[in-house]
Write a protein that holds these residues in place. Sequence first.
Motif, PDB file in Angstrom:
ATOM      1  N   UNK A  51     -24.167   6.141  -5.889  1.00 24.18           N
ATOM      2  CA  UNK A  51     -25.360   5.222  -5.700  1.00 24.18           C
ATOM      3  C   UNK A  51     -24.859   4.248  -4.650  1.00 24.18           C
ATOM      4  N   UNK A  52     -23.406   3.583  -4.896  1.00 24.78           N
ATOM      5  CA  UNK A  52     -23.178   2.389  -4.330  1.00 24.78           C
ATOM      6  C   UNK A  52     -21.578   2.730  -3.820  1.00 24.78           C
ATOM      7  N   UNK A  53     -21.431   3.629  -2.734  1.00 23.44           N
ATOM      8  CA  UNK A  53     -19.910   3.956  -2.307  1.00 23.44           C
ATOM      9  C   UNK A  53     -19.425   3.028  -1.519  1.00 23.44           C
ATOM     10  N   UNK A  54     -20.061   1.930  -0.784  1.00 28.95           N
ATOM     11  CA  UNK A  54     -19.517   0.964   0.172  1.00 28.95           C
ATOM     12  C   UNK A  54     -19.418   1.825   1.565  1.00 28.95           C
ATOM     13  N   UNK A  55     -19.010   1.028   2.563  1.00 27.89           N
ATOM     14  CA  UNK A  55     -19.019   1.462   3.880  1.00 27.89           C
ATOM     15  C   UNK A  55     -17.759   2.416   3.997  1.00 27.89           C
ATOM     16  N   UNK A  56     -18.161   3.674   4.524  1.00 25.97           N
ATOM     17  CA  UNK A  56     -17.161   4.482   5.292  1.00 25.97           C
ATOM     18  C   UNK A  56     -16.675   4.364   6.396  1.00 25.97           C
ATOM     19  N   UNK A  57     -15.573   5.068   7.050  1.00 22.83           N
ATOM     20  CA  UNK A  57     -15.593   5.042   8.531  1.00 22.83           C
ATOM     21  C   UNK A  57     -15.944   6.513   8.995  1.00 22.83           C
ATOM     22  N   UNK A  58     -15.797   6.935  10.390  1.00 24.91           N
ATOM     23  CA  UNK A  58     -16.277   8.064  10.813  1.00 24.91           C
ATOM     24  C   UNK A  58     -15.414   9.204  10.107  1.00 24.91           C
ATOM     25  N   UNK A  59     -14.310   9.010   9.806  1.00 26.44           N
ATOM     26  CA  UNK A  59     -13.493  10.064   9.438  1.00 26.44           C
ATOM     27  C   UNK A  59     -13.236   9.948   7.999  1.00 26.44           C
ATOM     28  N   UNK A  60     -13.542   8.910   7.434  1.00 32.30           N
ATOM     29  CA  UNK A  60     -13.468   9.004   5.730  1.00 32.30           C
ATOM     30  C   UNK A  60     -14.940   9.377   5.069  1.00 32.30           C
ATOM     31  N   UNK A  61     -16.120   9.429   6.131  1.00 26.83           N
ATOM     32  CA  UNK A  61     -17.458   9.647   5.354  1.00 26.83           C
ATOM     33  C   UNK A  61     -17.444  11.158   4.891  1.00 26.83           C
TER      34      UNK A  61
END
Length: 196
Positions: A51-61
């Motif tokens: 529900x609340x994973x936090x912001x990912x980056x392009x290659x961690x999404x």
Amino acid sequence: MSRLLFEQALAAARELYTLTPAMREFRDWPDDLLFVNRPASPVPATELMPLLPGAASGYTRHLQRALAAISPFVEWRHTYSEAEVGRDFLDRYGWFELVGPHGHFHSAKLRMTVGYWGPDLWYPWHEHGPEELYTIVSGSALTLADGEEDRRVTAGETRLHQSRQRHALQTEGQPLLAFVLWRGEGLDAMPQMSAA
Ligand code: ZN
């Protein structure tokens, strides 16, 4: 069904490993992986992380989504007692072993765990024999370690903890989802809380 999700999570982890030089330099990708049917063991973070994973980056999404998908099926652990860390911490923290001696994929060569901390949590000072390399999948935290500057880490960044180096972390407005590689003696040993 869940086996396919685990295979997808492993593939996403390998993708991040391939894209992250610090992970590749830390240890070779294990060639002895074997899927193990382990029972799901939910904790409050089982539902909170997706529900609340936090912001990912392009290659961690990709890995973020794959970890959210296996969350209901993993053997979540707490390790710490309420006396050590408090109830709120246990209600919003958890970790599991994706790969390793007790992982969803067995390996005797490398241990890979996943840790999740909700926002505004203090993870007290602790230490352990094996070295660990954090790679941030999503969210952010202020990381503290003996002999080093405090450093705020976000998606895609790494932080290495040496053997017996005391470390701690503080999440602020964001949660933290970290993928952790371990190497060295005593891979089975649990972290020990140390005096602040
Ligand atoms: Zn640690």
